[in-house]
Design a protein around this motif. Structure first.
Motif, PDB file in Angstrom:
ATOM      1  N   TYR A 176       0.834  -1.205   0.000  1.00 46.91           N
ATOM      2  CA  TYR A 176       0.000   0.000   0.000  1.00 46.91           C
ATOM      3  C   TYR A 176       0.867   1.253   0.000  1.00 46.91           C
ATOM      4  CZ  TYR A 176      -3.099   3.737   1.410  1.00 46.91           C
ATOM      5  OH  TYR A 176      -3.776   4.945   1.453  1.00 46.91           O
ATOM      6  N   LEU A 177       1.894   1.289   0.848  1.00 54.72           N
ATOM      7  CA  LEU A 177       2.751   2.473   0.942  1.00 54.72           C
ATOM      8  C   LEU A 177       3.497   2.709  -0.363  1.00 54.72           C
ATOM      9  CD1 LEU A 177       4.125   1.951   4.561  1.00 54.72           C
ATOM     10  CD2 LEU A 177       2.284   3.484   3.832  1.00 54.72           C
ATOM     11  N   ALA A 178       3.891   1.618  -1.031  1.00 52.32           N
ATOM     12  CA  ALA A 178       4.572   1.763  -2.318  1.00 52.32           C
ATOM     13  C   ALA A 178       3.635   2.356  -3.365  1.00 52.32           C
ATOM     14  CB  ALA A 178       5.100   0.410  -2.778  1.00 52.32           C
ATOM     15  N   ARG A 179       2.356   2.025  -3.261  1.00 55.71           N
ATOM     16  CA  ARG A 179       1.377   2.497  -4.238  1.00 55.71           C
ATOM     17  C   ARG A 179       0.862   3.894  -3.913  1.00 55.71           C
ATOM     18  NH1 ARG A 179      -2.114  -1.018  -3.258  1.00 55.71           N
ATOM     19  NH2 ARG A 179      -3.767   0.191  -2.245  1.00 55.71           N
ATOM     20  N   ALA A 180       0.553   4.150  -2.635  1.00 56.82           N
ATOM     21  CA  ALA A 180      -0.124   5.397  -2.257  1.00 56.82           C
ATOM     22  C   ALA A 180       0.803   6.415  -1.612  1.00 56.82           C
ATOM     23  CB  ALA A 180      -1.286   5.085  -1.312  1.00 56.82           C
ATOM     24  N   GLY A 181       2.024   6.015  -1.282  1.00 57.87           N
ATOM     25  CA  GLY A 181       2.928   6.924  -0.594  1.00 57.87           C
ATOM     26  C   GLY A 181       2.773   6.816   0.910  1.00 57.87           C
ATOM     27  N   THR A 182       3.761   7.334   1.642  1.00 58.94           N
ATOM     28  CA  THR A 182       3.762   7.262   3.106  1.00 58.94           C
ATOM     29  C   THR A 182       3.345   8.596   3.699  1.00 58.94           C
ATOM     30  OG1 THR A 182       5.546   5.624   3.075  1.00 58.94           O
ATOM     31  CG2 THR A 182       5.164   6.787   5.155  1.00 58.94           C
ATOM     32  N   PRO A 183       2.268   8.650   4.480  1.00 62.22           N
ATOM     33  CA  PRO A 183       1.843   9.916   5.093  1.00 62.22           C
ATOM     34  C   PRO A 183       2.883  10.389   6.111  1.00 62.22           C
ATOM     35  CG  PRO A 183       0.592   8.087   6.022  1.00 62.22           C
ATOM     36  CD  PRO A 183       1.379   7.523   4.886  1.00 62.22           C
ATOM     37  N   ALA A 184       3.113  11.714   6.122  1.00 70.48           N
ATOM     38  CA  ALA A 184       4.094  12.287   7.047  1.00 70.48           C
ATOM     39  C   ALA A 184       3.424  12.985   8.218  1.00 70.48           C
ATOM     40  CB  ALA A 184       5.004  13.269   6.310  1.00 70.48           C
ATOM     41  N   THR A 185       2.203  13.458   8.049  1.00 67.46           N
ATOM     42  CA  THR A 185       1.467  14.155   9.103  1.00 67.46           C
ATOM     43  C   THR A 185       0.029  13.657   9.101  1.00 67.46           C
ATOM     44  OG1 THR A 185       0.650  15.973   7.737  1.00 67.46           O
ATOM     45  CG2 THR A 185       2.882  16.207   8.680  1.00 67.46           C
ATOM     46  N   PRO A 186      -0.711  13.885  10.195  1.00 66.50           N
ATOM     47  CA  PRO A 186      -2.117  13.479  10.216  1.00 66.50           C
ATOM     48  C   PRO A 186      -2.944  14.120   9.100  1.00 66.50           C
ATOM     49  CG  PRO A 186      -1.364  13.914  12.439  1.00 66.50           C
ATOM     50  CD  PRO A 186      -0.244  14.347  11.523  1.00 66.50           C
ATOM     51  N   ALA A 187      -2.572  15.342   8.706  1.00 65.39           N
ATOM     52  CA  ALA A 187      -3.323  16.006   7.634  1.00 65.39           C
ATOM     53  C   ALA A 187      -3.218  15.231   6.324  1.00 65.39           C
ATOM     54  CB  ALA A 187      -2.806  17.432   7.449  1.00 65.39           C
ATOM     55  N   ASP A 188      -2.113  14.513   6.129  1.00 68.22           N
ATOM     56  CA  ASP A 188      -1.929  13.740   4.891  1.00 68.22           C
ATOM     57  C   ASP A 188      -2.929  12.596   4.774  1.00 68.22           C
ATOM     58  OD1 ASP A 188       0.203  15.386   4.346  1.00 68.22           O
ATOM     59  OD2 ASP A 188       1.726  13.950   5.021  1.00 68.22           O
ATOM     60  N   LEU A 189      -3.517  12.186   5.901  1.00 64.50           N
ATOM     61  CA  LEU A 189      -4.402  11.026   5.884  1.00 64.50           C
ATOM     62  C   LEU A 189      -5.688  11.289   5.104  1.00 64.50           C
ATOM     63  CD1 LEU A 189      -4.001   9.848   9.594  1.00 64.50           C
ATOM     64  CD2 LEU A 189      -2.952   8.858   7.546  1.00 64.50           C
ATOM     65  N   ALA A 190      -6.017  12.559   4.896  1.00 65.85           N
ATOM     66  CA  ALA A 190      -7.228  12.896   4.145  1.00 65.85           C
ATOM     67  C   ALA A 190      -7.168  12.366   2.718  1.00 65.85           C
ATOM     68  CB  ALA A 190      -7.443  14.406   4.143  1.00 65.85           C
ATOM     69  N   SER A 191      -5.973  12.157   2.199  1.00 67.22           N
ATOM     70  CA  SER A 191      -5.825  11.654   0.832  1.00 67.22           C
ATOM     71  C   SER A 191      -5.478  10.171   0.797  1.00 67.22           C
ATOM     72  CB  SER A 191      -4.745  12.457   0.095  1.00 67.22           C
ATOM     73  OG  SER A 191      -3.493  12.335   0.767  1.00 67.22           O
ATOM     74  N   HIS A 192      -5.639   9.515   1.944  1.00 66.28           N
ATOM     75  CA  HIS A 192      -5.331   8.080   2.024  1.00 66.28           C
ATOM     76  C   HIS A 192      -6.592   7.277   2.349  1.00 66.28           C
ATOM     77  CE1 HIS A 192      -0.899   7.636   1.792  1.00 66.28           C
ATOM     78  NE2 HIS A 192      -0.924   8.933   2.088  1.00 66.28           N
ATOM     79  N   SER A 193      -6.527   5.988   2.092  1.00 62.10           N
ATOM     80  CA  SER A 193      -7.598   5.070   2.477  1.00 62.10           C
ATOM     81  C   SER A 193      -7.373   4.625   3.911  1.00 62.10           C
ATOM     82  CB  SER A 193      -7.610   3.852   1.545  1.00 62.10           C
ATOM     83  OG  SER A 193      -8.559   2.902   1.980  1.00 62.10           O
ATOM     84  N   CYS A 194      -8.261   5.045   4.811  1.00 59.11           N
ATOM     85  CA  CYS A 194      -8.142   4.707   6.237  1.00 59.11           C
ATOM     86  C   CYS A 194      -9.210   3.676   6.590  1.00 59.11           C
ATOM     87  CB  CYS A 194      -8.299   5.958   7.092  1.00 59.11           C
ATOM     88  SG  CYS A 194      -7.035   7.210   6.779  1.00 59.11           S
TER      89      CYS A 194
END
Length: 310
Positions: A176-194
């Motif tokens: 998943y991290l290889a595909r979507a990137g690694t979030p650095a801050t909580p704000a980055d989670l808005a663009s991730h699948s949680c």
């Protein structure tokens, strides 16, 4: 200064018995003594303390203020002595009989069930009844000897012994991290699948903070919401998104590399209050030897910090 050299345990027991029965003769009958002997013991107690303890009349006896004060302390002393005697008797006793344990479903599967064979081998006279549920349990109504509960401990009607702290990690699979990137801050989670757990109280919120700063909560969404932690963990391993779960649940996956912990500079939780894993049992003067044995066994096996934290 009053002297207590002439006071003994038997005189205190007789004094309390006289107050309970309200009669020298009734205590004498129960103790196979003469009323005059009981009366003499109480008189000696009054002489030793240099104070009147009882009002005496032909029909009954009643305590003076000094007698009430002594009775309060005497009951505590006698209760402690009885408890000590029972503990000494049990010191060489082997725990036995039925012990009824209730634990959360997944934690019970992961960290209680694997130890049951060793617990049974260690205490062969013990009969174990393990019920696993995430529902509320009233230990008195449901006849439970020991509750294993996880979360913010606030039930003052129960005694508790901490088995470990509940620590959380934000994690995702390497794929998943290889595909979507690694979030650095909580704000980055808005663009991730949680992948969010949803229980009877609604969707779980994720809390983050740096160092000793205030916790901030985030309500997040992804492609999957579930009321089953195992399902969400497997979904994260399969690359569907990020999860926030305790180390006791995803510790193996993290150690084996199936999941990777991310945003390590942040603390993460599902509550701003500390959460513990605890053994709860009904309030009372003492804990039965079988319950103490199970708790001590789990404390030893879990370790400090708990083995799933390593």
């Amino acid at each position: 200064m009053k002297t207590f050299n002439q006071i003994n345990i038997q005189s205190l027991r007789l004094f309390v018995a006289v107050l309970d029965q309200g009669s020298f003769s009734e205590v004498a009958r129960r103790e196979a003594m003469s009323p005059s002997t009981v009366s003499r013991v109480i008189s000696q107690l009054e002489q030793a303390l240099q104070t009147q303890l009882l009002y005496r009349n032909t029909r009954a006896v009643s305590p003076t203020e000094s007698g009430k004060l002594l009775a309060d302390h005497a009951r505590q002393v006698l209760a402690q002595l009885d408890l000590a005697a029972l503990d000494l008797q049990e010191q060489d006793s082997e725990p036995g009989g039925l012990v009824r344990i209730n634990a959360p479903v997944v934690f019970g599967q992961r960290h209680i069930a694997p130890w049951l064979h060793e617990l049974s081998a260690h205490y062969p006279r013990l009969n174990i009844e393990l019920m696993q549920t995430d529902d509320f349990i009233d230990p008195l109504q449901d006849s439970v000897d020991l509750l294993i509960r996880i979360g913010v401990m606030a039930d003052s009607t129960m005694q508790a012994r901490t088995l470990g702290q509940q620590n959380f990690r934000l994690a995702a699979s390497p794929a998943y991290l290889a595909r979507a990137g690694t979030p650095a801050t909580p704000a980055d989670l808005a663009s991730h699948s949680c992948l969010v757990f949803k229980g009877f109280a609604g969707s779980q919120r994720w809390y983050f903070r740096e160092s000793d700063q205030e916790w901030r909560s985030y309500s997040l969404r992804g492609v999957l919401t579930s009321n089953n932690a195992e399902t969400l963990t497997q979904a994260a391993i399969d690359g569907m998104g990020l999860v926030v779960f305790p180390t006791w649940l995803i510790g193996d996956a993290l150690r084996e590399g199936r999941l990777v912990s991310v945003m390590k500079s942040y603390q993460v939780s599902t509550s701003p209050e500390p959460q513990t894993i605890a053994a709860l049992y009904p309030n009372g003067r003492r804990t039965s030897i079988k319950v103490r044995a199970v708790i001590d066994f789990l404390v030893e096996k879990f370790g400090a910090p708990a083995y799933w934290e390593h």
